[in-house]
Design a protein around this motif. Structure first.
Motif, PDB file in Angstrom:
ATOM      1  N   GLU A   6      29.833  34.333  45.223  1.00  0.00           N
ATOM      2  CA  GLU A   6      30.018  35.406  44.251  1.00  0.00           C
ATOM      3  C   GLU A   6      30.131  36.752  44.951  1.00  0.00           C
ATOM      4  N   GLY A   8      30.965  41.227  43.769  1.00  0.00           N
ATOM      5  CA  GLY A   8      31.310  42.191  42.732  1.00  0.00           C
ATOM      6  C   GLY A   8      30.144  42.791  41.989  1.00  0.00           C
ATOM      7  N   LYS A  19      33.359  43.668  37.437  1.00  0.00           N
ATOM      8  CA  LYS A  19      34.082  42.395  37.481  1.00  0.00           C
ATOM      9  C   LYS A  19      33.520  41.574  38.628  1.00  0.00           C
ATOM     10  N   SER A  21      33.464  38.068  40.912  1.00  0.00           N
ATOM     11  CA  SER A  21      34.374  37.037  41.401  1.00  0.00           C
ATOM     12  C   SER A  21      33.561  35.881  41.955  1.00  0.00           C
ATOM     13  N   SER A  72      40.355  32.590  35.409  1.00  0.00           N
ATOM     14  CA  SER A  72      40.457  31.923  36.704  1.00  0.00           C
ATOM     15  C   SER A  72      41.848  32.107  37.277  1.00  0.00           C
ATOM     16  N   THR A  78      39.669  30.943  42.541  1.00  0.00           N
ATOM     17  CA  THR A  78      38.699  31.996  42.253  1.00  0.00           C
ATOM     18  C   THR A  78      38.543  32.161  40.751  1.00  0.00           C
ATOM     19  N   TYR A  80      36.609  34.580  37.620  1.00  0.00           N
ATOM     20  CA  TYR A  80      36.204  35.954  37.419  1.00  0.00           C
ATOM     21  C   TYR A  80      35.383  36.089  36.137  1.00  0.00           C
ATOM     22  N   GLN A  82      34.748  39.351  33.810  1.00  0.00           N
ATOM     23  CA  GLN A  82      34.904  40.763  33.506  1.00  0.00           C
ATOM     24  C   GLN A  82      33.838  41.154  32.497  1.00  0.00           C
TER      25      GLN A  82
END
Length: 125
Positions: A6, A8, A19, A21, A72, A78, A80, A82
């Motif tokens: 992970e 962010g 956000k 990741s 994704s 990856t 995400y 948000q």
């Protein structure tokens, strides 16, 4: 070896956005449920969101519906998260987790087989 990493996390004021990741390696998440799980100090881990890589099915906890969005990028392996309109109660360590199958099969965070190391999200009031 399956790895989830992970990134962010950080410090943000209430009402702000972040956000997250989750970079996956060691497997191709073609048929996996990829979840975001958070744990605040003194509290149990809470499933926040989940996305099924197979059909794109998504799930959100009531506490984050309308504020968080999971997505994704298969080409990058990856996922995400948000996060918008953040609240102080969103403060927690956020983990990326994975289990083979679909999000609809995930009844408990204990069903995830793979976990990242976590990233801290702190929302100040």
């Amino acid at each position: 070896e399956v790895q989830l990493v992970e990134s962010g996390g950080g410090l943000v004021q209430a009402g702000g956005s972040l956000k997250l990741s989750c970079a996956a390696s060691g497997f191709t998440p073609d048929d996996y449920a990829i979840g975001w799980v958070r744990q605040a100090p003194g509290r149990e881990r809470e499933g926040v969101s989940c996305i099924s890589s197979g059909d794109g099915n998504t799930y959100y906890a009531d506490s984050v519906k309308g504020r968080f969005a999971v997505s994704s990028d298969k080409a990058k392996n990856t996922m995400y998260l948000q996060m918008s309109s953040l609240k102080p109660e969103d403060t927690a360590v956020y983990y990326c987790a994975a289990a083979q199958g679909n999000c609809i099969m995930i009844d408990s965070v204990l069903e995830y087989d793979y976990w990242g190391q976590g990233t801290q999200v702190t929302v100040s009031s």
